[in-house]
Every structure is written in structure tokens, then in C-alpha cells.
Design a protein around this motif. Structure first.
Motif, PDB file in Angstrom:
ATOM      1  N   HIS A  28     -11.396  15.142 -26.741  1.00  0.00           N
ATOM      2  CA  HIS A  28     -11.746  13.904 -27.418  1.00  0.00           C
ATOM      3  C   HIS A  28     -11.305  12.713 -26.587  1.00  0.00           C
ATOM      4  O   HIS A  28     -10.151  12.640 -26.163  1.00  0.00           O
ATOM      5  N   GLN A  29     -12.204  11.793 -26.364  1.00  0.00           N
ATOM      6  CA  GLN A  29     -11.876  10.582 -25.618  1.00  0.00           C
ATOM      7  C   GLN A  29     -11.198   9.606 -26.571  1.00  0.00           C
ATOM      8  O   GLN A  29     -11.824   9.042 -27.449  1.00  0.00           O
ATOM      9  N   MET A  30      -9.899   9.429 -26.417  1.00  0.00           N
ATOM     10  CA  MET A  30      -9.127   8.608 -27.341  1.00  0.00           C
ATOM     11  C   MET A  30      -9.128   7.144 -26.891  1.00  0.00           C
ATOM     12  O   MET A  30      -9.140   6.853 -25.709  1.00  0.00           O
ATOM     13  N   GLU A  31      -9.115   6.243 -27.866  1.00  0.00           N
ATOM     14  CA  GLU A  31      -8.957   4.800 -27.630  1.00  0.00           C
ATOM     15  C   GLU A  31      -7.857   4.299 -28.542  1.00  0.00           C
ATOM     16  O   GLU A  31      -7.917   4.492 -29.747  1.00  0.00           O
ATOM     17  N   THR A  32      -6.861   3.639 -27.978  1.00  0.00           N
ATOM     18  CA  THR A  32      -5.694   3.205 -28.749  1.00  0.00           C
ATOM     19  C   THR A  32      -5.931   1.939 -29.557  1.00  0.00           C
ATOM     20  O   THR A  32      -5.167   1.627 -30.457  1.00  0.00           O
ATOM     21  N   GLY A  33      -6.973   1.172 -29.212  1.00  0.00           N
ATOM     22  CA  GLY A  33      -7.187  -0.115 -29.860  1.00  0.00           C
ATOM     23  C   GLY A  33      -6.391  -1.222 -29.189  1.00  0.00           C
ATOM     24  O   GLY A  33      -6.389  -2.361 -29.651  1.00  0.00           O
ATOM     25  N   LEU A  34      -5.732  -0.907 -28.090  1.00  0.00           N
ATOM     26  CA  LEU A  34      -4.910  -1.883 -27.381  1.00  0.00           C
ATOM     27  C   LEU A  34      -5.564  -2.369 -26.080  1.00  0.00           C
ATOM     28  O   LEU A  34      -5.085  -3.312 -25.469  1.00  0.00           O
ATOM     29  N   ARG A  35      -6.636  -1.715 -25.659  1.00  0.00           N
ATOM     30  CA  ARG A  35      -7.300  -2.100 -24.413  1.00  0.00           C
ATOM     31  C   ARG A  35      -8.459  -3.057 -24.699  1.00  0.00           C
ATOM     32  O   ARG A  35      -8.959  -3.118 -25.813  1.00  0.00           O
ATOM     33  N   THR A  36      -8.867  -3.772 -23.652  1.00  0.00           N
ATOM     34  CA  THR A  36     -10.035  -4.648 -23.754  1.00  0.00           C
ATOM     35  C   THR A  36     -11.078  -4.205 -22.737  1.00  0.00           C
ATOM     36  O   THR A  36     -10.749  -3.598 -21.712  1.00  0.00           O
ATOM     37  N   ASP A  37     -12.340  -4.532 -23.021  1.00  0.00           N
ATOM     38  CA  ASP A  37     -13.404  -4.218 -22.070  1.00  0.00           C
ATOM     39  C   ASP A  37     -13.493  -5.326 -21.016  1.00  0.00           C
ATOM     40  O   ASP A  37     -12.687  -6.258 -21.008  1.00  0.00           O
ATOM     41  N   SER A  38     -14.482  -5.249 -20.134  1.00  0.00           N
ATOM     42  CA  SER A  38     -14.608  -6.218 -19.037  1.00  0.00           C
ATOM     43  C   SER A  38     -14.878  -7.636 -19.534  1.00  0.00           C
ATOM     44  O   SER A  38     -14.663  -8.599 -18.809  1.00  0.00           O
ATOM     45  N   SER A  39     -15.333  -7.783 -20.782  1.00  0.00           N
ATOM     46  CA  SER A  39     -15.584  -9.103 -21.367  1.00  0.00           C
ATOM     47  C   SER A  39     -14.373  -9.642 -22.122  1.00  0.00           C
ATOM     48  O   SER A  39     -14.433 -10.722 -22.705  1.00  0.00           O
ATOM     49  N   GLY A  40     -13.285  -8.867 -22.169  1.00  0.00           N
ATOM     50  CA  GLY A  40     -12.089  -9.293 -22.886  1.00  0.00           C
ATOM     51  C   GLY A  40     -12.089  -8.954 -24.359  1.00  0.00           C
ATOM     52  O   GLY A  40     -11.194  -9.346 -25.090  1.00  0.00           O
ATOM     53  N   VAL A  41     -13.109  -8.219 -24.811  1.00  0.00           N
ATOM     54  CA  VAL A  41     -13.203  -7.817 -26.217  1.00  0.00           C
ATOM     55  C   VAL A  41     -12.376  -6.547 -26.426  1.00  0.00           C
ATOM     56  O   VAL A  41     -12.456  -5.603 -25.632  1.00  0.00           O
ATOM     57  N   THR A  42     -11.584  -6.543 -27.483  1.00  0.00           N
ATOM     58  CA  THR A  42     -10.753  -5.375 -27.786  1.00  0.00           C
ATOM     59  C   THR A  42     -11.634  -4.176 -28.120  1.00  0.00           C
ATOM     60  O   THR A  42     -12.558  -4.267 -28.933  1.00  0.00           O
ATOM     61  N   ILE A  43     -11.332  -3.053 -27.466  1.00  0.00           N
ATOM     62  CA  ILE A  43     -12.042  -1.797 -27.752  1.00  0.00           C
ATOM     63  C   ILE A  43     -11.404  -1.222 -29.011  1.00  0.00           C
ATOM     64  O   ILE A  43     -10.186  -1.014 -29.049  1.00  0.00           O
ATOM     65  N   PRO A  44     -12.193  -0.968 -30.061  1.00  0.00           N
ATOM     66  CA  PRO A  44     -11.616  -0.491 -31.327  1.00  0.00           C
ATOM     67  C   PRO A  44     -10.879   0.849 -31.170  1.00  0.00           C
ATOM     68  O   PRO A  44     -11.267   1.687 -30.362  1.00  0.00           O
ATOM     69  N   ARG A  45      -9.828   1.008 -31.965  1.00  0.00           N
ATOM     70  CA  ARG A  45      -9.087   2.266 -31.975  1.00  0.00           C
ATOM     71  C   ARG A  45     -10.012   3.385 -32.431  1.00  0.00           C
ATOM     72  O   ARG A  45     -10.769   3.246 -33.398  1.00  0.00           O
ATOM     73  N   LYS A  46      -9.958   4.508 -31.723  1.00  0.00           N
ATOM     74  CA  LYS A  46     -10.726   5.688 -32.101  1.00  0.00           C
ATOM     75  C   LYS A  46      -9.952   6.908 -31.619  1.00  0.00           C
ATOM     76  O   LYS A  46     -10.047   7.305 -30.466  1.00  0.00           O
ATOM     77  N   ILE A  47      -9.141   7.436 -32.523  1.00  0.00           N
ATOM     78  CA  ILE A  47      -8.323   8.597 -32.187  1.00  0.00           C
ATOM     79  C   ILE A  47      -8.520   9.673 -33.247  1.00  0.00           C
ATOM     80  O   ILE A  47      -8.995   9.412 -34.344  1.00  0.00           O
ATOM     81  N   ILE A  48      -8.146  10.892 -32.894  1.00  0.00           N
ATOM     82  CA  ILE A  48      -8.002  11.937 -33.897  1.00  0.00           C
ATOM     83  C   ILE A  48      -6.727  11.581 -34.649  1.00  0.00           C
ATOM     84  O   ILE A  48      -5.651  11.488 -34.054  1.00  0.00           O
TER      85      ILE A  48
END
Length: 108
Positions: A28-48
Motif C-alpha cells: 500500500h502506498q501510504m501518505e502521511t498528510g504531511l507532504r505537499t505536491d509540487s504546487s504546495g498543496v498538501t497531499i491528503p493522508r491515506k494510510i491503512i
């Protein structure tokens, strides 16, 4: 993004009262919700965020997960074989998606 892939490893059959190992992993590709994309928009948290194992319909193992969990969470735990029954494995993801597998455990 690839779809999560759950896998389990359990014996096909065991003797009554034998303690056996259960291994479960989900790719599963986890996202913590703490990173931003190249546009500076926060990538939503998506974890198991939860893993549950049921043996014969009874919950026998549960883990609640949070941001610090690694990608592809792996669990190993032990159960005692009491009766022939179905083992159900359920992974829950942020946003409500669930992934599951089942295995019919034969107890001799």
C-alpha cells in the motif's frame, strides 16, 4: 498509483490446540498528510488505519495505525487452533476503502 495488494500466510491445516503463526502484509502506498505536491498543496493522508483478523467470526487480533506506520505494513501474530473455521483478514484505509482476504482453516 497501484491498487493495494493484501497477502497472508497461514498453514493449510493444523492440529487441535496447536499454536500457529499468521503473517499478513498489504502492499500500500501510504501518505502521511504531511507532504505537499509540487504546487504546495498538501497531499491528503491515506494510510491503512486498521487491521483486523477474525477466526470463526470472532475478532482475535486488531491493530489501529497512525501516521508513523511504514508503507506496506506487515504483521505477524500467533493463534491457537481450536476448531475448523474461516480466518478473515480486513485492512481499512482512510476514506472508507477496505481490502480483505479469507482462508478456511482446517483443524484435525
Amino acid at each position: 498509483m497501484t491498487a493495494p495488494i493484501p497477502r497472508v500466510m497461514v498453514p493449510g491445516s493444523v492440529a487441535r490446540n496447536e499454536v500457529f503463526a499468521v503473517k499478513a502484509i498489504i502492499q500500500h502506498q501510504m501518505e502521511t498528510g504531511l507532504r505537499t505536491d509540487s504546487s504546495g498543496v498538501t497531499i491528503p493522508r491515506k494510510i491503512i488505519n486498521r487491521f483486523v483478523c477474525r477466526y470463526g467470526g470472532i475478532e482475535v487480533f486488531r491493530v489501529d495505525l497512525h501516521e508513523a506506520v511504514s508503507a506496506n505494513p506487515f504483521f505477524e501474530f500467533h493463534l491457537r487452533a481450536t476448531e475448523s473455521a474461516r480466518l478473515e483478514f480486513i485492512w481499512e484505509e482512510d476514506g472508507g476503502a477496505t481490502y480483505s482476504l479469507s482462508h478456511d482453516m482446517m483443524v484435525a
